[in-house]
Design an enzyme around this catalytic site. Structure first.
Site, PDB file in Angstrom:
ATOM      1  N   GLY A 247       0.810  -1.217   0.000  1.00 19.98           N
ATOM      2  CA  GLY A 247       0.000   0.000   0.000  1.00 19.98           C
ATOM      3  C   GLY A 247       0.844   1.268   0.000  1.00 19.98           C
ATOM      4  O   GLY A 247       2.075   1.225   0.183  1.00 19.98           O
TER       5      GLY A 247
ATOM      6  N   ILE B  14       0.927   3.842   2.065  1.00 15.40           N
ATOM      7  CA  ILE B  14       1.507   4.361   3.313  1.00 15.40           C
ATOM      8  C   ILE B  14       2.776   3.603   3.716  1.00 15.40           C
ATOM      9  O   ILE B  14       3.787   4.248   4.050  1.00 15.40           O
ATOM     10  CB  ILE B  14       0.439   4.402   4.428  1.00 15.40           C
ATOM     11  CG1 ILE B  14      -0.546   5.521   4.054  1.00 15.40           C
ATOM     12  CG2 ILE B  14       1.056   4.636   5.795  1.00 15.40           C
ATOM     13  CD1 ILE B  14      -1.795   5.562   4.849  1.00 15.40           C
TER      14      ILE B  14
ATOM     15  N   GLU C 180       8.037  -9.610   4.471  1.00 20.43           N
ATOM     16  CA  GLU C 180       7.330 -10.608   3.659  1.00 20.43           C
ATOM     17  C   GLU C 180       7.496 -10.274   2.176  1.00 20.43           C
ATOM     18  O   GLU C 180       7.874 -11.108   1.371  1.00 20.43           O
ATOM     19  CB  GLU C 180       5.860 -10.570   4.041  1.00 20.43           C
ATOM     20  CG  GLU C 180       4.956 -11.327   3.111  1.00 20.43           C
ATOM     21  CD  GLU C 180       3.505 -11.124   3.509  1.00 20.43           C
ATOM     22  OE1 GLU C 180       3.196 -11.288   4.701  1.00 20.43           O
ATOM     23  OE2 GLU C 180       2.684 -10.794   2.644  1.00 20.43           O
TER      24      GLU C 180
HETATM   25  N1  COA Z   1     -14.556   2.121   3.483  1.00 20.87           N
HETATM   26  C1  COA Z   1     -14.820   2.011   2.152  1.00 20.87           C
HETATM   27  N2  COA Z   1     -13.872   1.874   1.224  1.00 20.87           N
HETATM   28  C2  COA Z   1     -12.589   1.819   1.641  1.00 20.87           C
HETATM   29  C3  COA Z   1     -12.241   1.933   2.993  1.00 20.87           C
HETATM   30  C4  COA Z   1     -13.292   2.106   3.927  1.00 20.87           C
HETATM   31  N3  COA Z   1     -13.048   2.213   5.240  1.00 20.87           N
HETATM   32  N4  COA Z   1     -10.901   1.858   3.091  1.00 20.87           N
HETATM   33  C5  COA Z   1     -10.422   1.690   1.866  1.00 20.87           C
HETATM   34  N5  COA Z   1     -11.441   1.668   0.983  1.00 20.87           N
HETATM   35  C6  COA Z   1     -11.326   1.491  -0.474  1.00 20.87           C
HETATM   36  C7  COA Z   1     -10.498   2.582  -1.118  1.00 20.87           C
HETATM   37  O1  COA Z   1     -11.315   3.683  -1.450  1.00 20.87           O
HETATM   38  C8  COA Z   1      -9.962   1.861  -2.314  1.00 20.87           C
HETATM   39  O2  COA Z   1     -10.983   1.773  -3.290  1.00 20.87           O
HETATM   40  P1  COA Z   1     -10.662   2.100  -4.830  1.00 20.87           P
HETATM   41  O3  COA Z   1      -9.709   1.009  -5.237  1.00 20.87           O
HETATM   42  O4  COA Z   1     -12.003   1.997  -5.475  1.00 20.87           O
HETATM   43  O5  COA Z   1     -10.045   3.449  -4.841  1.00 20.87           O
HETATM   44  C9  COA Z   1      -9.729   0.423  -1.832  1.00 20.87           C
HETATM   45  O6  COA Z   1     -10.605   0.283  -0.695  1.00 20.87           O
HETATM   46  C10 COA Z   1      -8.304   0.140  -1.394  1.00 20.87           C
HETATM   47  O7  COA Z   1      -7.939   1.076  -0.405  1.00 20.87           O
HETATM   48  P2  COA Z   1      -6.477   1.748  -0.344  1.00 20.87           P
HETATM   49  O8  COA Z   1      -6.419   2.518   0.931  1.00 20.87           O
HETATM   50  O9  COA Z   1      -6.137   2.458  -1.604  1.00 20.87           O
HETATM   51  O10 COA Z   1      -5.605   0.419  -0.290  1.00 20.87           O
HETATM   52  P3  COA Z   1      -4.051   0.177  -0.208  1.00 20.87           P
HETATM   53  O11 COA Z   1      -3.512  -0.029  -1.563  1.00 20.87           O
HETATM   54  O12 COA Z   1      -3.366   1.174   0.662  1.00 20.87           O
HETATM   55  O13 COA Z   1      -4.066  -1.257   0.506  1.00 20.87           O
HETATM   56  C11 COA Z   1      -5.001  -2.884   1.995  1.00 20.87           C
HETATM   57  C12 COA Z   1      -4.703  -1.417   1.762  1.00 20.87           C
HETATM   58  C13 COA Z   1      -5.561  -2.996   3.398  1.00 20.87           C
HETATM   59  C14 COA Z   1      -5.986  -3.397   1.002  1.00 20.87           C
HETATM   60  C15 COA Z   1      -3.656  -3.662   1.882  1.00 20.87           C
HETATM   61  O14 COA Z   1      -2.751  -3.183   2.803  1.00 20.87           O
HETATM   62  C16 COA Z   1      -3.837  -5.141   2.087  1.00 20.87           C
HETATM   63  O15 COA Z   1      -4.161  -5.848   1.143  1.00 20.87           O
HETATM   64  N6  COA Z   1      -3.652  -5.619   3.327  1.00 20.87           N
HETATM   65  C17 COA Z   1      -3.815  -7.034   3.602  1.00 20.87           C
HETATM   66  C18 COA Z   1      -3.225  -7.472   4.891  1.00 20.87           C
HETATM   67  C19 COA Z   1      -1.784  -7.092   5.034  1.00 20.87           C
HETATM   68  O16 COA Z   1      -1.471  -6.027   5.498  1.00 20.87           O
HETATM   69  N7  COA Z   1      -0.876  -7.977   4.710  1.00 20.87           N
HETATM   70  C20 COA Z   1       0.546  -7.757   4.839  1.00 20.87           C
HETATM   71  C21 COA Z   1       1.067  -7.303   3.562  1.00 20.87           C
HETATM   72  S1  COA Z   1       2.762  -7.724   3.379  1.00 20.87           S
END
Ligand code: COA
Length: 458
Positions: free
Chosen positions: A244, A246, A265
């Site tokens: 992501g 952040i 990871e």
């Molecule tokens: N309510 C509604 N929609 C939401 C939301 C909320 N609270 N939070 C995020 N969204 C939507 C965003 O608007 C975005 O939609 P879009 O694609 O239509 O723009 C989508 O969800 C993704 O959100 P975003 O904040 O851009 O995601 P990201 O790329 O920063 O990834 C995760 C965030 C949580 C999906 C990602 O970190 C992940 O897959 N985590 C899985 C678990 C993990 O952390 N594993 C370890 C990784 S090594």
């Protein structure tokens, strides 16, 4: 500690035919030539009801998958299933619901393709901690064939698994057959899983560019959040960055640090940047000193070039890399991951939007736990305070009905937004609620306070 060296597979099995033994074991090119075939011919060996195994991201061989999908589209095979993890190619079995019943995918961690199919009902999902998947494969999954891309064979007859080492050891050991696709664009990872030409059943050649992750846009809010977290990271710390914008922004904010280490990871672009600028040298790690440790890499071509022939990066099985008991061995272990929403108890949802499937647990919980058990370690779950153009607070009184709890209230450590850092771990409910409301977007603080009071939380 895992052996810091190349890891030839221990798989017995396919080995040499009598003719191959007579041709002298060292003539690996002849064995290679005997097993060389086309994607179409190898796909032709797939039978009704087969279960196919693959590893994450760019370990997947798109040409072979497409050849199997073409057979399914022609009605030549049915009931074929394939397991995926972070699908990064436009796989037909996820994109095309007309293959339903003939060729279906099941996902351990979803990108856009798997997301669409799982939500649409023609893709399945397998909930799991990433570190447990190799064990699950050993216990439960009888893959009829394991398919993977590899880099070109070396002079000793070994293929490197390239950028991914998470499931290959368990899968190669368990699967009934191994088909490899040799892609000269796959880097040769030297401290990683290798497979010998004698152990594979079919070899296909396909030269193509590896899938890349589009660079994340680091906006002002992400940069602010990254800056807050960077302030908490001492020189000499060991870091994990999740998926992501952040986590990426935090990586960039760490460029002024010294002697950082990496145990992660997913190896990402911002980490190559940190190595290139000298912020990471892995010199203060307690295990794998001097080496970056990951279970897979995914990002730009710069990452793949970095891995090629580089003994400074070890790509090891996920049951080792993501084991909290291993993660915590490095002091000052800092994990940084993203999320969708958090409730006032501190329950973190990172894998669904309400009932809508988004991704998987991946390694989030493994690294939260590992970091919290490390001496001086901390875990940060970070996100912008609102979603959907500021209309939805990501800090909610309760999780949206149907939302999946990824990190529990007992595991969660610090939550970060652009309004600051909230400490939760070990604190009482009322302190958690106050801390969380203080980092919520100001537009939602009154409502959150009202809801918390209504429930007797504060
Ligand atoms: N309510 C509604 N929609 C939401 C939301 C909320 N609270 N939070 C995020 N969204 C939507 C965003 O608007 C975005 O939609 P879009 O694609 O239509 O723009 C989508 O969800 C993704 O959100 P975003 O904040 O851009 O995601 P990201 O790329 O920063 O990834 C995760 C965030 C949580 C999906 C990602 O970190 C992940 O897959 N985590 C899985 C678990 C993990 O952390 N594993 C370890 C990784 S090594």
């Amino acid at each position: 500690v895992y052996r810091a060296m190349a890891r030839p597979s221990a798989r017995a099995g396919a080995i040499f035919t009598d003719k191959e033994r007579k041709t002298k074991m060292a003539d690996y090119r002849e064995i290679y030539a005997n097993k060389l075939t086309t994607a179409e011919e190898a796909a032709g060996r797939v039978q009704d009801g087969w279960l196919i195994g693959m590893d994450a991201a760019v370990a997947a061989p798109p040409a072979l998958v497409s050849a199997i999908a073409a057979r399914a589209a022609r009605g030549e095979i049915s009931g074929v299933k394939i397991d995926t993890l972070l699908d990064v190619y436009p796989f037909e079995f996820y994109a095309d619901d007309s293959l339903n019943g003939r060729f279906n995918g099941s996902s351990w961690f979803s990108s856009a393709g798997a997301r669409k199919a799982v939500n649409g009902g023609w893709g399945d999902f397998m909930p799991a901690y990433y570190r447990d998947i190799p064990g699950d494969i050993q216990r439960l999954y009888d893959h009829d064939v394991y398919i993977t891309e590899v880099s070109p064979m070396d002079k000793h007859g070994y293929f490197s698994m390239g950028t991914v080492g998470s499931l290959s050891e368990a899968s190669i050991d368990k699967a009934k057959r191994i088909f490899v696709v040799v892609n000269d664009k796959q880097p040769r990872a030297v401290c990683a899983q290798q497979i010998h030409v004698s152990q594979v059943d079919a070899i296909i050649e396909d030269s193509h560019d590896l899938a890349v992750l589009p660079p994340t846009k680091i906006d002002e809010i992400s940069a602010t959040i990254g800056g807050y977290i960077a302030e908490q990271i001492p020189d000499g710390a060991c870091i994990q960055l999740g998926i992501g914008a952040i986590p990426d922004a935090t990586g960039i904010a760490l460029k002024s640090k010294h002697d950082l280490g990496i145990h992660t990871e997913m190896f990402t672009d911002s980490m190559v940047e940190l190595i290139a600028c000298g912020a990471v040298n892995n010199s203060k790690k307690q295990i794998h000193r001097g080496k970056t440790v990951t279970t897979f890499a995914f990002g730009s071509k710069r990452i793949y070039d970095y891995i090629d022939d580089n003994p400074a990066i070890e790509i090891l099985p996920v049951n080792y890399v993501n084991d909290p008991a291993v993660i915590c061995k490095n002091d000052n272990m800092i994990s940084i991951n993203a999320a969708v929403e958090v409730d006032l108890w501190g329950q973190v949802c990172a894998e669904s939007i309400g009932t809508k499937h988004l991704s998987g647990t991946g390694g989030q919980v493994d690294f939260v736990r590992g970091a919290c058990q490390s001496r001086g370690g901390k875990s940060f779950i970070a996100f912008t305070s609102t979603a959907k153009g500021g209309t939805i607070s990501k800090i909610q009184p309760i999780l949206t009905p149907g939302a999946l709890c990824t990190t529990s209230k007992n595991d969660v450590d610090y939550i970060v937004t652009e309004y600051g850092i909230a400490q939760l771990r070990g604190l009482s409910l009322s302190k958690r609620v106050k801390n969380l409301i203080s980092i919520a977007h100001p537009d939602f603080r009154d409502e959150l306070t009202f809801e918390a009071k209504k429930r007797g939380m504060i």
